[in-house]
Design an enzyme around this catalytic site. Structure first.
Site, short mmCIF file in Angstrom:
data_model
loop_
_atom_site.label_atom_id
_atom_site.label_comp_id
_atom_site.label_asym_id
_atom_site.label_seq_id
_atom_site.Cartn_x
_atom_site.Cartn_y
_atom_site.Cartn_z
N ASP A 39 0.86 -1.19 0.00
CA ASP A 39 0.00 0.00 0.00
C ASP A 39 0.89 1.23 0.00
O ASP A 39 2.08 1.16 0.36
CB ASP A 39 -0.90 -0.01 1.25
CG ASP A 39 -2.17 0.80 1.08
OD1 ASP A 39 -3.26 0.19 1.08
OD2 ASP A 39 -2.08 2.05 0.96
N ASP A 62 3.84 1.70 -4.65
CA ASP A 62 2.80 2.27 -5.51
C ASP A 62 2.50 1.25 -6.62
O ASP A 62 3.41 0.88 -7.38
CB ASP A 62 3.34 3.58 -6.10
CG ASP A 62 2.33 4.31 -6.97
OD1 ASP A 62 1.38 3.68 -7.47
OD2 ASP A 62 2.51 5.54 -7.15
N VAL A 63 1.24 0.83 -6.73
CA VAL A 63 0.92 -0.21 -7.72
C VAL A 63 1.08 0.26 -9.17
O VAL A 63 1.06 -0.56 -10.08
CB VAL A 63 -0.51 -0.78 -7.53
CG1 VAL A 63 -0.63 -1.52 -6.21
CG2 VAL A 63 -1.57 0.30 -7.67
N TYR A 155 -13.12 5.99 -13.89
CA TYR A 155 -13.23 4.88 -12.93
C TYR A 155 -14.01 3.72 -13.55
O TYR A 155 -13.56 2.57 -13.53
CB TYR A 155 -13.93 5.38 -11.66
CG TYR A 155 -14.04 4.35 -10.56
CD1 TYR A 155 -12.94 4.01 -9.78
CD2 TYR A 155 -15.25 3.70 -10.30
CE1 TYR A 155 -13.05 3.07 -8.76
CE2 TYR A 155 -15.37 2.76 -9.29
CZ TYR A 155 -14.26 2.45 -8.52
OH TYR A 155 -14.38 1.52 -7.51
N LYS A 159 -12.45 0.16 -14.45
CA LYS A 159 -12.94 -1.05 -13.79
C LYS A 159 -13.49 -2.06 -14.80
O LYS A 159 -13.36 -3.27 -14.60
CB LYS A 159 -14.00 -0.69 -12.74
CG LYS A 159 -13.44 0.03 -11.51
CD LYS A 159 -12.47 -0.86 -10.74
CE LYS A 159 -12.08 -0.27 -9.40
NZ LYS A 159 -11.14 -1.13 -8.66
N THR A 190 -16.47 1.70 3.40
CA THR A 190 -15.03 1.86 3.63
C THR A 190 -14.71 3.35 3.61
O THR A 190 -15.54 4.17 3.18
CB THR A 190 -14.20 1.19 2.52
OG1 THR A 190 -14.34 1.97 1.33
CG2 THR A 190 -14.63 -0.24 2.25
N1 LIG Z 1 -15.95 0.98 -1.27
C1 LIG Z 1 -16.73 0.72 -2.32
O1 LIG Z 1 -17.95 1.01 -2.30
C2 LIG Z 1 -16.17 0.02 -3.52
C3 LIG Z 1 -17.07 -0.44 -4.48
C4 LIG Z 1 -16.59 -1.10 -5.61
C5 LIG Z 1 -15.24 -1.28 -5.78
N2 LIG Z 1 -14.38 -0.80 -4.83
C6 LIG Z 1 -12.96 -1.02 -5.07
O2 LIG Z 1 -12.41 -1.76 -4.01
C7 LIG Z 1 -11.04 -1.43 -3.87
C8 LIG Z 1 -10.74 -1.08 -2.43
O3 LIG Z 1 -11.49 0.06 -2.10
P1 LIG Z 1 -11.85 0.45 -0.59
O4 LIG Z 1 -13.26 0.87 -0.61
O5 LIG Z 1 -11.38 -0.61 0.34
O6 LIG Z 1 -10.97 1.78 -0.47
P2 LIG Z 1 -9.98 2.32 0.67
O7 LIG Z 1 -9.73 3.74 0.31
O8 LIG Z 1 -10.50 2.00 2.02
O9 LIG Z 1 -8.65 1.46 0.41
C9 LIG Z 1 -7.90 1.61 -0.76
C10 LIG Z 1 -6.43 1.42 -0.42
O10 LIG Z 1 -5.68 1.50 -1.65
C11 LIG Z 1 -4.49 2.21 -1.37
N3 LIG Z 1 -3.94 2.80 -2.59
C12 LIG Z 1 -4.46 3.82 -3.32
N4 LIG Z 1 -3.64 4.09 -4.35
C13 LIG Z 1 -2.60 3.23 -4.27
C14 LIG Z 1 -1.43 3.02 -5.06
N5 LIG Z 1 -1.16 3.77 -6.14
N6 LIG Z 1 -0.56 2.05 -4.70
C15 LIG Z 1 -0.79 1.30 -3.60
N7 LIG Z 1 -1.88 1.46 -2.81
C16 LIG Z 1 -2.77 2.41 -3.14
C17 LIG Z 1 -4.91 3.29 -0.38
O11 LIG Z 1 -3.80 3.82 0.33
C18 LIG Z 1 -5.88 2.52 0.51
O12 LIG Z 1 -5.24 1.94 1.62
C19 LIG Z 1 -10.75 -0.30 -4.86
O13 LIG Z 1 -10.18 -0.83 -6.04
C20 LIG Z 1 -12.14 0.25 -5.14
O14 LIG Z 1 -12.21 0.87 -6.39
C21 LIG Z 1 -14.81 -0.18 -3.70
#
Ligand SMILES: NC(=O)c1ccc[n+]([C@@H]2O[C@H](COP(=O)([O-])OP(=O)(O)OC[C@H]3O[C@@H](n4cnc5c(N)ncnc54)[C@H](O)[C@@H]3O)[C@@H](O)[C@H]2O)c1
Length: 260
Positions: A39, A62-63, A155, A159, A190
């Site tokens: 992360d 960083d991914v 986005y 996705k 989240t």
């Molecule tokens: N929360 C929702 O409603 C939801 C719905 C559909 C999909 N998602 C997807 O689920 C995944 C997780 O989301 P979440 O809700 O847990 O969000 P979150 O913000 O709680 O967690 C995301 C994490 O990704 C890390 N991150 C961001 N950019 C990064 C990078 N360049 N390199 C490494 N780490 C990085 C952040 O630091 C964070 O810890 C994401 O891909 C999001 O698009 C979330």
């Protein structure tokens, strides 16, 4: 939850410091796996390392940076001996109407959600191949792969790319014994969506669309992700699993609301 489902396995989890990724990492460790948590949020990863001890390796990376991902996965193999499972979860977005959106905001979002998954899958599969015992990769896409979102074109596009990329990877990696699947969450409680959920009118509009009338907990998305990585899914590859409380089904007007 089984205590030993992933005993002896090593898993990489991107986005492990928060939300869905954190829930996946914690459940993996509870079920016996060693986890490398990747992360940008190094401080939060450090706190997890303190809490979970030797089964958790925190790597700040960083991914979207290929060298950083390669180094993070090398560190996992050095520490734990192999890589068996990977969960590509890291994500975020910048929003804006198409006519106003800056190129930099498009690039930020698509690079993060789409190129990040490509780079991680590439280096995870290489290390799984080197281990010679196959593996499983789960990429977290979004219901927005199927449902467009006003102001969310980068986005949703990114996705949708994750879903198709996962199918392509499944096709290419099947002969190596590596399964690749994607999970499409709907609304998950989240930090990513906390500002929207905190605004009551916006929350009500969301819940009106979701037949189960609530957001998922991060754990309710982690469970299906772990299932796809487990031996119970040994014949599943290239699949997309929607985890949305029925949201995708609700586009037809609900006339029953007129009655009451
Ligand atoms: N929360 C929702 O409603 C939801 C719905 C559909 C999909 N998602 C997807 O689920 C995944 C997780 O989301 P979440 O809700 O847990 O969000 P979150 O913000 O709680 O967690 C995301 C994490 O990704 C890390 N991150 C961001 N950019 C990064 C990078 N360049 N390199 C490494 N780490 C990085 C952040 O630091 C964070 O810890 C994401 O891909 C999001 O698009 C979330």
């Amino acid at each position: 939850m089984s205590e030993n489902r992933f005993a002896g396995k090593t898993a990489a989890v991107t986005g492990a410091a928060s939300g869905i990724g954190e829930a996946i990492a914690i459940r993996l460790m509870a079920e016996g796996a060693n986890v490398v948590g990747i992360d940008l949020a190094g401080e939060a990863l450090g706190a997890m390392a303190t809490e979970f001890g030797k089964s958790f390796l925190p790597v700040t990376a960083d991914v979207t940076k290929e060298d950083e991902i390669a180094a993070a996965l090398d560190a996992a193999v050095t520490r734990f001996g192999a890589l068996d499972l990977a969960f590509n979860v890291a994500g975020a977005s910048r929003v804006g109407a198409i006519v106003d959106l800056d190129e930099a905001d498009w690039d930020f979002t698509v690079d993060l959600v789409q190129k990040g998954v490509f780079l991680c899958t590439k280096h995870e599969a290489r290390r799984m191949n080197a281990g010679g015992r196959g593996g499983a990769i789960v990429n977290v896409s979004s219901l927005n792969a199927r449902v467009p979102m006003p102001g969310g074109s980068p986005y949703a596009t990114g996705k949708a790319g994750v879903e198709m990329f996962s199918k392509n990877a499944a096709l290419e990696l099947a002969s190596s014994g590596i399964r690749v699947n994607s999970v499409l969450p709907g609304l998950v409680d989240t930090p990513l969506v906390a500002p929207v959920l905190a605004y009551e009118p916006a929350q009500a509009m969301f819940l009106d669309r979701i037949p189960m009338a609530r957001a998922a907990t991060p754990d309710e998305v982690a469970g299906p992700c772990l299932y796809l990585a487990s031996d119970d899914a040994s014949y599943i590859t290239g699949a997309s699993l929607i985890v949305d409380g029925g949201w995708e089904l609700s586009n037809f007007p609900n006339f029953s609301k007129l009655a009451g």
